[in-house]
Design an enzyme around this catalytic site. Structure first.
Site, mmCIF file in Angstrom:
data_model
loop_
_atom_site.group_PDB
_atom_site.id
_atom_site.type_symbol
_atom_site.label_atom_id
_atom_site.label_comp_id
_atom_site.label_asym_id
_atom_site.label_seq_id
_atom_site.Cartn_x
_atom_site.Cartn_y
_atom_site.Cartn_z
ATOM 1 N N TYR A 33 3.201 4.203 -2.628
ATOM 2 C CA TYR A 33 2.140 3.757 -3.636
ATOM 3 C C TYR A 33 2.211 4.712 -5.044
ATOM 4 O O TYR A 33 2.295 4.174 -5.968
ATOM 5 C CB TYR A 33 0.768 3.684 -3.296
ATOM 6 C CG TYR A 33 -0.178 3.424 -4.343
ATOM 7 C CD1 TYR A 33 -0.368 2.216 -4.888
ATOM 8 C CD2 TYR A 33 -1.004 4.550 -4.754
ATOM 9 C CE1 TYR A 33 -1.440 1.822 -5.814
ATOM 10 C CE2 TYR A 33 -1.947 4.210 -5.750
ATOM 11 C CZ TYR A 33 -2.146 2.841 -6.270
ATOM 12 O OH TYR A 33 -2.936 2.702 -7.300
ATOM 13 N N GLU A 90 -6.641 16.441 -0.166
ATOM 14 C CA GLU A 90 -5.365 16.335 -0.517
ATOM 15 C C GLU A 90 -4.915 15.088 -0.602
ATOM 16 O O GLU A 90 -4.270 14.499 -1.470
ATOM 17 C CB GLU A 90 -4.369 17.012 0.600
ATOM 18 C CG GLU A 90 -2.857 16.997 0.366
ATOM 19 C CD GLU A 90 -2.557 17.501 -0.876
ATOM 20 O OE1 GLU A 90 -1.287 17.113 -1.426
ATOM 21 O OE2 GLU A 90 -3.245 18.744 -1.145
ATOM 22 N N TYR A 93 -6.455 7.667 1.208
ATOM 23 C CA TYR A 93 -5.583 6.467 1.050
ATOM 24 C C TYR A 93 -6.145 5.315 1.790
ATOM 25 O O TYR A 93 -6.658 5.557 2.928
ATOM 26 C CB TYR A 93 -4.420 6.700 1.512
ATOM 27 C CG TYR A 93 -3.230 5.496 1.678
ATOM 28 C CD1 TYR A 93 -2.804 5.030 0.614
ATOM 29 C CD2 TYR A 93 -3.007 5.067 2.796
ATOM 30 C CE1 TYR A 93 -2.048 4.030 0.593
ATOM 31 C CE2 TYR A 93 -2.085 3.725 2.809
ATOM 32 C CZ TYR A 93 -1.765 3.234 1.794
ATOM 33 O OH TYR A 93 -0.834 2.253 1.987
ATOM 34 N N VAL A 94 -6.621 4.092 1.209
ATOM 35 C CA VAL A 94 -6.662 2.843 1.746
ATOM 36 C C VAL A 94 -5.459 2.012 1.716
ATOM 37 O O VAL A 94 -5.223 1.904 0.395
ATOM 38 C CB VAL A 94 -8.088 2.391 1.336
ATOM 39 C CG1 VAL A 94 -8.523 1.057 2.132
ATOM 40 C CG2 VAL A 94 -9.255 3.371 1.527
ATOM 41 N N GLY A 100 -11.226 -2.207 -2.052
ATOM 42 C CA GLY A 100 -12.410 -3.257 -2.751
ATOM 43 C C GLY A 100 -13.425 -3.657 -1.767
ATOM 44 O O GLY A 100 -14.215 -4.215 -2.018
ATOM 45 N N GLY A 102 -15.122 -1.014 0.075
ATOM 46 C CA GLY A 102 -15.998 -0.057 0.010
ATOM 47 C C GLY A 102 -15.584 1.249 1.080
ATOM 48 O O GLY A 102 -16.272 2.227 1.187
ATOM 49 N N GLY A 104 -13.111 3.534 0.678
ATOM 50 C CA GLY A 104 -12.610 4.501 0.017
ATOM 51 C C GLY A 104 -14.060 5.285 -0.301
ATOM 52 O O GLY A 104 -14.224 6.526 -0.064
ATOM 53 N N ASN A 131 -2.870 6.745 -12.585
ATOM 54 C CA ASN A 131 -3.263 6.053 -11.556
ATOM 55 C C ASN A 131 -4.658 5.704 -12.150
ATOM 56 O O ASN A 131 -5.677 6.226 -11.498
ATOM 57 C CB ASN A 131 -3.533 6.849 -10.394
ATOM 58 C CG ASN A 131 -3.544 6.242 -9.310
ATOM 59 O OD1 ASN A 131 -4.105 5.260 -9.359
ATOM 60 N ND2 ASN A 131 -3.325 6.647 -8.113
ATOM 61 N N TYR A 138 -12.961 7.392 -9.109
ATOM 62 C CA TYR A 138 -13.537 8.854 -9.112
ATOM 63 C C TYR A 138 -14.487 8.895 -10.102
ATOM 64 O O TYR A 138 -15.524 9.574 -9.758
ATOM 65 C CB TYR A 138 -12.486 9.823 -9.127
ATOM 66 C CG TYR A 138 -11.307 9.717 -8.105
ATOM 67 C CD1 TYR A 138 -11.746 9.534 -6.758
ATOM 68 C CD2 TYR A 138 -9.914 10.038 -8.352
ATOM 69 C CE1 TYR A 138 -10.848 9.595 -5.769
ATOM 70 C CE2 TYR A 138 -9.029 10.105 -7.284
ATOM 71 C CZ TYR A 138 -9.476 9.858 -6.034
ATOM 72 O OH TYR A 138 -8.542 9.865 -5.156
#
Length: 168
Positions: A33, A90, A93-94, A100, A102, A104, A131, A138
């Site tokens: 990704y 570190e 990841y999803v 979308g 929730g 993460g 990104n 975030y």
């Protein structure tokens, strides 16, 4: 130990030794990704040694309906100014098809809760400049970019040369 979450069917658990192949697979998915798959040189042996023998980092697996859909990997650092440890995230990841929903947010808030429980003063991480979806996520979660800091890295031959200077 299974950790229930507020999202039906989504649970968290700390990784076990049997998860090493899964962890490496998820690391490679994240690297793909991030357009950095060619930089992944870690092996299952490396992951096993680092996580389960030396215990330098921890992994939490996110599972939806008993299938792995994401992970976080983190380790403790230390703030001399606070005089307290922190947690450095570190990887978060999803899998793309699960974004979308929730997950993460739940994983990041779990890590924040862990910070509080472990009496850490900070939760920190890096994010690639390009990104924008992650940057937006975030910031939405209350994170503040630390623009006045620049990351420095020494690796490969430069790391070996630097280490040799000690013996000069």
């Amino acid at each position: 130990m299974i950790i229930d979450t507020s999202l039906e069917g989504f649970k968290l658990r700390f990784a076990e030794e049997k998860d090493v192949p899964l962890i490496l697979e998820l690391i490679k998915e994240l690297a793909d990704y991030e357009k950095m798959l060619d930089e992944v040189v870690a092996t299952e042996e490396d992951i096993y040694e680092s996580l389960f023998e030396r215990k330098v980092a921890e992994v939490v697996i996110g599972e939806y309906q008993n299938k792995p859909v994401g992970y976080i990997i983190f380790f403790h650092n230390f703030s001399t100014f606070l005089g307290r440890p922190g947690i450095y995230l570190e990887d978060l990841y999803v899998k793309p098809e699960m974004r979308g929903k929730g997950m993460g947010k739940i994983m990041l808030s779990f890590l924040a809760k862990l910070c509080i429980e472990r009496k850490c003063g900070r939760l920190e991480w890096n994010c690639l400049d390009w990104n924008q979806p992650s940057i937006n996520f975030y910031k939405q979660m209350g994170a503040i970019p630390m623009d006045e800091w620049t990351i420095y890295r020494v690796c490969d031959d430069a790391l070996k040369k630097l280490a040799m200077r000690f013996d000069e």
